[in-house]
Design an enzyme around this catalytic site. Structure first.
Site, short mmCIF file in Angstrom:
data_model
loop_
_atom_site.label_atom_id
_atom_site.label_comp_id
_atom_site.label_asym_id
_atom_site.label_seq_id
_atom_site.Cartn_x
_atom_site.Cartn_y
_atom_site.Cartn_z
CE LYS A 38 43.64 -36.78 12.28
NZ LYS A 38 43.10 -35.37 12.11
CB SER A 95 11.36 8.92 16.62
OG SER A 95 11.94 9.04 15.79
CB THR A 96 13.67 5.39 13.58
OG1 THR A 96 13.59 5.91 11.85
CG2 THR A 96 14.42 4.59 13.29
CG ASN A 97 15.53 8.49 16.51
OD1 ASN A 97 15.94 7.56 15.64
ND2 ASN A 97 15.87 9.81 16.49
CB SER A 113 42.11 -37.18 6.80
OG SER A 113 43.12 -36.76 6.12
CB SER A 114 40.89 -35.12 1.76
OG SER A 114 42.24 -34.21 1.75
CB THR A 154 45.33 -28.84 37.99
OG1 THR A 154 47.26 -28.93 38.23
CG2 THR A 154 44.62 -29.16 38.46
CB THR A 208 15.80 6.25 8.85
OG1 THR A 208 15.91 7.08 10.32
CG2 THR A 208 14.91 6.93 8.73
#
Length: 474
Positions: free
Chosen positions: A329, A144-146, A323-324, A191, A105
């Site tokens: 990396k 209607s909203t519906n 990487s920090s 696999t 609504t």
């Protein structure tokens, strides 16, 4: 308007509120904004939904005008307002949270109030002077909203469907192009994460294209099948109360013309008002695509792993330092991000499923969550597929020598030699290779089980990757 001229006072069932003077929404929208501070995602976040709402209001106004229930002046003003929203204006005025109580609504009233106030200005009146054109009496006439809200959701999905299909199609073409590029690169298939039999890298990438192509075809068929039947005209519960008997057919016909989509009236409006099955099925298809994308991204991360201590058969484009703390990396950040999008889409599907199940009797009040999750899944998938294609797939390169090395050193290669040396010899060679760490080809040559010409023929790519049964020489 107040003396400060920064607000206007509007009234509803519960009393009065001060609405910002420059806001095109009104008191009912403001109450919803104050009540629902949940996702932080407003309706405006999904432009196609906003456009769908405006198209529904335009079609309804057209039908009511044709039936003589809406004056020419009001119809013109409403039409002008809807057209401006459809063209992209005023979307920032759709401020209600996507998650809301009231079965939508608040969304419907947000649309009604914005359209009404744009229309009032077009008629030469001030915002909020609803005695000249009313959000409920005029913009929401025979609705209607519906019925208006679920119709707008379906329409919004149809309007946004092409971008999803386009992103998926481009991604498929990208994988297919890599399939051609890598068609000559022999490698080992796997696999259960163990060596299997030889294949080409091209076959691997063509399989990615094929599996996504299946989903593209399903999605092309699903939307027209599931989303074009609308319940506009059913009003509150599907009985059509407060609507002209001729309204439904006219409104849906106009909406089909306005939107460019072949919308049809629902056969059973009471069923259509409460049933969320179309959204469940469509979301399930989005989930299926997300699952496939995630599996592909897992494969890309495995194939590029290492690079020195992993499989390292392909190189993903380097996008940022990884990487920090570890210099040099580089991480597979693009596939990782797509994985996370897939998990989000899977979660969206579960939330949507629970919301669809959670409706009671003649209406599903959980429809706002259904709308939020399905629009979110489409947006995320579209962006993720574009990102994956542009920043990853198009730039992938093959480590051809590494692929060949792993294949020739794999015990799985013995499967290709089995028809030539027999199962007993093949089993024995495999065990020796496994125990000693020596290569299968090295052992076959040492025991002179096959001559070089035969080995060369067996190891030709076209003979390794397709059906070829050669009678065992006894």
């Amino acid at each position: 308007m107040s003396s400060a001229a920064s607000v206007r006072v509007e009234k509803d069932l519960l009393g009065t509120l001060e609405v910002p003077a420059d806001a095109y929404y009104g008191i009912q929208t403001l109450r919803a904004v104050q009540n629902f501070r949940l996702s932080g995602v407003p309706l405006s976040h999904y432009p196609k939904l906003v456009i769908g709402l405006a198209m529904v209001k335009q079609a309804s106004a057209d039908a009511n005008r044709e039936l003589g229930h809406l004056s020419a002046a009001k119809h013109t003003a409403i039409s002008t307002a809807c057209a401006r929203i459809i063209q992209g204006e005023f979307h920032e005025q759709f401020v209600v949270d996507m998650i809301q109580g009231g079965a939508g609504t608040s969304t419907n009233m947000n649309a009604n109030e914005v359209i009404a106030n744009i229309a009032l200005e077009a008629m030469g009146h001030e915002k909020g002077q609803y005695q000249h054109l009313h959000p409920n009496n005029d913009v929401n006439m025979a609705q209607s909203t519906n019925d208006a809200y679920p119709t707008a959701i379906r329409l919004g999905l149809l309007l946004g469907h092409d971008s999803l299909l386009g992103a998926l199609d481009k991604l498929i073409q990208s994988f297919a192009a890599k399939g051609l590029e890598f068609g000559h690169v022999l490698k080992m298939g796997r696999t259960q994460l163990q060596d299997a039999v030889p294949m080409t890298l091209g076959q691997e990438f063509r399989a990615f294209a094929t599996t996504l192509g299946e989903d593209l075809q399903h999605l092309k068929l699903l939307a027209p099948t599931l989303l074009t039947e609308v319940n506009l005209g059913g009003t509150a519960i599907g009985t059509g109360i407060n609507a002209d008997p001729k309204y439904q057919a006219l409104a849906v016909k106009r909406l089909a013309i306005i939107s460019g989509h072949p919308l049809t009236p629902a056969v059973d409006l009471i069923e259509a008002t409460s049933d969320m099955g179309a959204f469940v099925l469509f979301s399930g298809m989005l989930k299926r695509t997300a699952v496939k994308l995630s599996k592909i991204c897992n494969d890309l991360r495995l194939l590029s792993s290492g690079p020195r201590t992993g499989i390292n058969e392909i190189n993903l484009p380097a996008r940022q330092p990884g990487s920090s703390i570890m210099p040099g990396k580089v991480n597979p950040v693009i596939p990782e991000a797509v994985n996370q999008v897939a998990f989000e889409v899977i979660g969206n599907d579960l939330a949507l499923t629970m919301a669809a199940e959670g409706g009671q009797l003649q209406l599903n009040v959980m429809e706002p969550l259904i709308a939020y999750k399905i629009f979110d899944s489409i947006r995320l998938l579209t962006r993720a597929m574009d990102m994956l294609r542009e920043l990853c797939i198009d730039g992938i390169t093959a480590n051809e020598a590494r692929c060949r090395e792993l294949m020739e050193n794999s015990i799985g290669l013995i499967t290709a030699l089995n028809p030539y040396i027999g199962y007993e010899n093949a089993t024995r060679i495999a065990k020796v290779a496994l125990d000693s760490g020596r290569g299968v080809l090295e052992l076959v040559r040492e025991e002179q089980l096959l001559d070089e010409a035969t080995l060369a023929d067996i190891l030709r790519p076209e003979n390794m990757i397709a059906p070829r049964l050669v009678p065992l020489q006894g």
